[in-house]
Design a protein around this motif. Structure first.
Motif, mmCIF file in Angstrom:
data_model
loop_
_atom_site.group_PDB
_atom_site.id
_atom_site.type_symbol
_atom_site.label_atom_id
_atom_site.label_comp_id
_atom_site.label_asym_id
_atom_site.label_seq_id
_atom_site.Cartn_x
_atom_site.Cartn_y
_atom_site.Cartn_z
ATOM 1 N N VAL A 19 -12.794 2.783 -14.285
ATOM 2 C CA VAL A 19 -13.231 3.463 -13.052
ATOM 3 C C VAL A 19 -12.048 3.807 -12.151
ATOM 4 N N GLY A 20 -10.820 3.610 -12.652
ATOM 5 C CA GLY A 20 -9.643 3.984 -11.889
ATOM 6 C C GLY A 20 -9.003 2.880 -11.083
ATOM 7 N N ASN A 80 -6.943 2.498 -4.552
ATOM 8 C CA ASN A 80 -6.493 1.558 -3.521
ATOM 9 C C ASN A 80 -6.811 0.107 -3.869
ATOM 10 N N VAL A 81 -7.274 -0.127 -5.103
ATOM 11 C CA VAL A 81 -7.779 -1.446 -5.478
ATOM 12 C C VAL A 81 -7.137 -1.941 -6.773
ATOM 13 N N ALA A 82 -6.837 -3.235 -6.821
ATOM 14 C CA ALA A 82 -6.451 -3.916 -8.059
ATOM 15 C C ALA A 82 -7.534 -4.940 -8.391
ATOM 16 N N ALA A 103 -0.845 5.759 -4.315
ATOM 17 C CA ALA A 103 -1.785 5.273 -3.310
ATOM 18 C C ALA A 103 -1.421 3.863 -2.872
ATOM 19 N N THR A 104 -1.738 3.543 -1.624
ATOM 20 C CA THR A 104 -1.460 2.216 -1.078
ATOM 21 C C THR A 104 -2.550 1.239 -1.489
ATOM 22 N N GLN A 109 3.083 -6.476 -4.031
ATOM 23 C CA GLN A 109 3.961 -6.054 -2.948
ATOM 24 C C GLN A 109 4.837 -4.883 -3.380
ATOM 25 N N GLN A 110 5.328 -4.966 -4.624
ATOM 26 C CA GLN A 110 6.172 -3.907 -5.155
ATOM 27 C C GLN A 110 5.339 -2.744 -5.681
ATOM 28 N N HIS A 111 4.056 -3.029 -5.899
ATOM 29 C CA HIS A 111 3.125 -2.030 -6.421
ATOM 30 C C HIS A 111 3.647 -1.420 -7.724
ATOM 31 N N LYS A 112 4.103 -2.293 -8.607
ATOM 32 C CA LYS A 112 4.555 -1.812 -9.921
ATOM 33 C C LYS A 112 3.390 -1.833 -10.897
ATOM 34 N N LEU A 113 2.413 -0.972 -10.637
ATOM 35 C CA LEU A 113 1.203 -0.938 -11.443
ATOM 36 C C LEU A 113 1.081 0.381 -12.207
#
Length: 241
Positions: free
Chosen positions: A202-203, A184-186, A3-4, A237-241
Motif C-alpha cells: 500500500v506504499g 509518510n509512514v513506516a 516524503a517526511t 532519522q536518516q530516512h534511508k528507506l
C-alpha cells in the motif's frame, strides 16, 4: 523529493513482546489447577493441531461466521484438551475461560529488552505511533499491563478491523486513522508477508525485524532489515528507506 516520515506503525507479538512460556506449559499449569496431569509436550502438539484447524476453518477469529475473539479462543482451548482425552464439559469450559483471561496478565508476556527504549526514542524524534496487529480485543489490556500502551495514538487489531494482515485493507484503515499518506509512514514487524510485504503493497515503508538473521538480501534489502529495534531510530532519522 522524499516524503517526511511522520508515523510508525507497529506489529506487537514477536516484535515488541512475546509469550513468556510455551503454550504447552501455560495450558498444563491451568490443567494442574483443576486436578489434571497432562504432559506439556502432548498439550503443545494438540494445541498446534487445534490452532491450525480453527485458523483454517474460522480465519480471523471466525468473525464472518458469527464468532469473536473470545469464543474462538475458548473453542481452541476446548479442542486442545479434548485431543488430550479430557471429556468433562465443565472442566473444558473452566480451563478455556481461565486461559483466555490469563493471557491478559503481564506475567505471561515478556517485553523485549530493546522495545521500550526504542519506542521512547521514536517519540523523541517527533514521530507518532500506532499498532496494526493480527490480534484480538485483549491487545489493549496486554499493552497496558506491559507498560507499552501510552506510546501509541491508536490500536487496530484484526478483530476490530474485521480483516487481518496481509490484507491491505487493515493498513488502509490505519492510514485513515492517522490521516497521512502512505509515504509518510513506516511499519515495523517480524513477519515477512504479513508485515513487510503487506505494508509495502500500500506504499508504506516496510521494515522487517529479523532478530535471528533468517532473511537474505534477495528477500529484503539490508536497509529494510533490522537485527534489533535499537537500529530503528537512526534509520528513521536518516530516512534511508
Amino acid at each position: 523529493m522524499r516524503a517526511t516520515l511522520r508515523w510508525v506503525f507497529w506489529d506487537v507479538k514477536d516484535t515488541l513482546l512475546r509469550v513468556r512460556a510455551s503454550v504447552g506449559e501455560q495450558y498444563c499449569k491451568e490443567a494442574e489447577r483443576v486436578g489434571l496431569d497432562i504432559s506439556p509436550v502432548e498439550v503443545e502438539a494438540a494445541f498446534r493441531l487445534a490452532y491450525r484447524h480453527y485458523s483454517s476453518r474460522y480465519p480471523n477469529y471466525g468473525l464472518s461466521q458469527g464468532l469473536d475473539g473470545r469464543s474462538w479462543w475458548m473453542s481452541v482451548v476446548r479442542d486442545t484438551f479434548s485431543r488430550c482425552r479430557v471429556r468433562d464439559p465443565a472442566l473444558l469450559d473452566t480451563m478455556a475461560h481461565n486461559l483466555y483471561h490469563n493471557f491478559c496478565k503481564a506475567e505471561n508476556w515478556e517485553v523485549f529488552p530493546d522495545s521500550k527504549a526504542t519506542l521512547e526514542r521514536c517519540s523523541s524524534l517527533g514521530l507518532e505511533m500506532g499498532v496494526v496487529s493480527n490480534f484480538d480485543r485483549r491487545l489493549e489490556e496486554i499493552l497496558h499491563v506491559c507498560g507499552l500502551r501510552s506510546h501509541f495514538r491508536f490500536l487496530i487489531t484484526s478483530e476490530e478491523a474485521g480483516t487481518a494482515k496481509p490484507d491491505p485493507a487493515i493498513f488502509k484503515q490505519a492510514l485513515q486513522r492517522c490521516g497521512v499518506l502512505a509515504a509518510n509512514v513506516a511499519h515495523v514487524g517480524d513477519h515477512y508477508v504479513n508485515d513487510y510485504l503487506a505494508s509495502k503493497s500500500v506504499g508504506i515503508h516496510g521494515l522487517l525485524l529479523d532478530r535471528s538473521n533468517q532473511r537474505n538480501a534477495r528477500d529484503v534489502p539490508a536497509e529494510h532489515r533490522l537485527r534489533s529495534l535499537e537500529e530503528l531510530p537512526s534509520l528513521l532519522q536518516q530516512h534511508k528507506l
